[in-house]
Enzyme design. Structure first.
Site, short mmCIF file in Angstrom:
data_model
loop_
_atom_site.label_atom_id
_atom_site.label_comp_id
_atom_site.label_asym_id
_atom_site.label_seq_id
_atom_site.Cartn_x
_atom_site.Cartn_y
_atom_site.Cartn_z
N GLU A 16 0.81 -1.22 0.00
CA GLU A 16 0.00 0.00 0.00
C GLU A 16 0.85 1.27 0.00
O GLU A 16 0.39 2.33 0.42
CB GLU A 16 -0.94 -0.03 1.20
N SER A 152 -6.77 -2.30 2.57
CA SER A 152 -7.14 -1.87 1.22
C SER A 152 -7.79 -2.98 0.40
O SER A 152 -7.79 -2.93 -0.83
CB SER A 152 -5.92 -1.31 0.48
N SER A 287 -10.67 8.67 -0.03
CA SER A 287 -10.82 7.95 1.25
C SER A 287 -12.04 8.43 2.03
O SER A 287 -12.59 9.51 1.78
CB SER A 287 -9.56 8.12 2.10
#
Length: 316
Positions: A16, A152, A287
């Site tokens: 990530e 994620s 996000s």
């Protein structure tokens, strides 16, 4: 807080990394707007020396996955006595391991989908097909397979047919040696951000997540336009209250600090099912946390500037 120097730790070497760098950049811009002196630091081999020789007033862990969420970087900051925003190393370890988090939340009396956890070696030693058949018999279909650690939605896949199981397992094991198989629960998917303030942890408005593909996977999370967010979530008031209470309880039960994001599903009968919690949630342009902060009438910069102040005061 003006002129305080804050080191935003981002990047790293996890899967990530790119997401973390995006979070770090956005957070840095927001904090500079609050008057803080912000430096963006990658977490590489030079981090310890840099912390010693260029010691900041505080650090913010904006790392996702791996060292940033499993407590390793937090341990380094604790050993060097550097104030930092975010959950302690011990709390991170509890949240990082999904089965541990689920067990602790279930022990506290909350609902979470049934699950089994098996290492890769079990499939090799006992026969993959026999184990897969037992998983289906136990959990039924559909189920979701995911690595027991990580974020994620990397390696996660919803399985609706037995024939899909082997391929989904291969994809899961590409990101870890242990699989968490969980009964798939259909309903309204929501995420609740918890921020700590003077009165303790407080839940921000729930964000409803509606991915275009129907699955909130890595692509849906980080590609603009592929997921719609609704804040407040389009759920009954009693469900909104219940999911907010769940998020605060999870934050406390796992010993989290400053900020966290709890993911849940609300079924048609109004039952709230805990899925996972993230002690270092994403702050990118796509996000959830920035959406929740805006819905609460605040800004990313002001929230984190306050958290920086709290981190510094803990060491004073």
């Amino acid at each position: 807080m003006v002129d305080r120097t804050v080191a935003v730790l981002a990047g790293g070497l996890s899967h990530e990394r790119d997401v973390s760098l995006r979070s770090g950049r956005r957070l840095s811009v927001a904090l500079r707007a609050e008057g803080l002196v912000v430096e963006e630091w990658d977490t590489d081999a030079g981090l310890l020396e840099r912390l010693r020789t260029q010691r900041p007033d505080a650090a913010i862990v904006a790392l996702h996955g791996g060292e940033g969420e499993n407590g390793a970087v937090q341990t380094i900051l604790e050993m060097l006595d550097v104030p930092y925003v975010g959950t302690s190393s011990r709390g991170c370890r509890r949240a990082w391991d999904k089965p541990t988090a689920k067990a602790l939340v279930a022990d506290a009396g909350f609902t979470t989908p049934d699950w089994v956890v098996l290492p890769h070696s079990t499939f090799r030693e006992l026969g993959a097909q026999a184990v897969l058949d037992s998983m289906v018999d136990t959990l039924g279909l559909p189920m979701i397979l995911k690595p027991d650690q990580g974020g994620s939605a990397l390696g996660a896949q919803v399985v609706k047919d037995v024939a899909e199981m082997p391929g989904a397992m291969v994809g899961c094991f590409a990101y870890g040696d242990t699989v968490l198989a969980e009964k798939f629960v259909s309903g309204v998917e929501v995420a609740v951000t918890v921020i700590e303030g003077e009165e303790g942890p407080e839940a921000l408005p729930a964000v409803e997540i509606v991915p275009e593909s129907g699955v909130y996977d890595y692509t849906a999370r980080y590609t603009a336009g592929l997921t719609d967010f609704f804040t407040p979530a389009r759920i009954p008031d009693d469900a909104a209250k219940a999911v907010g209470e769940l998020a605060v309880a999870v934050h406390r039960q796992l010993g989290l600090r400053d900020i966290s994001r709890t993911d849940a599903v609300i079924t048609e009968d109004g039952t709230v099912h805990f899925l996972a919690v993230n002690p270092s949630p994403g702050l990118t342009e796509t996000s959830i946390v920035p959406v929740a902060i805006e819905a609460a009438g605040s800004t990313l910069g002001s929230v984190f500037a306050d958290l920086v102040g709290r981190a510094i005061s803990r060491k004073s």
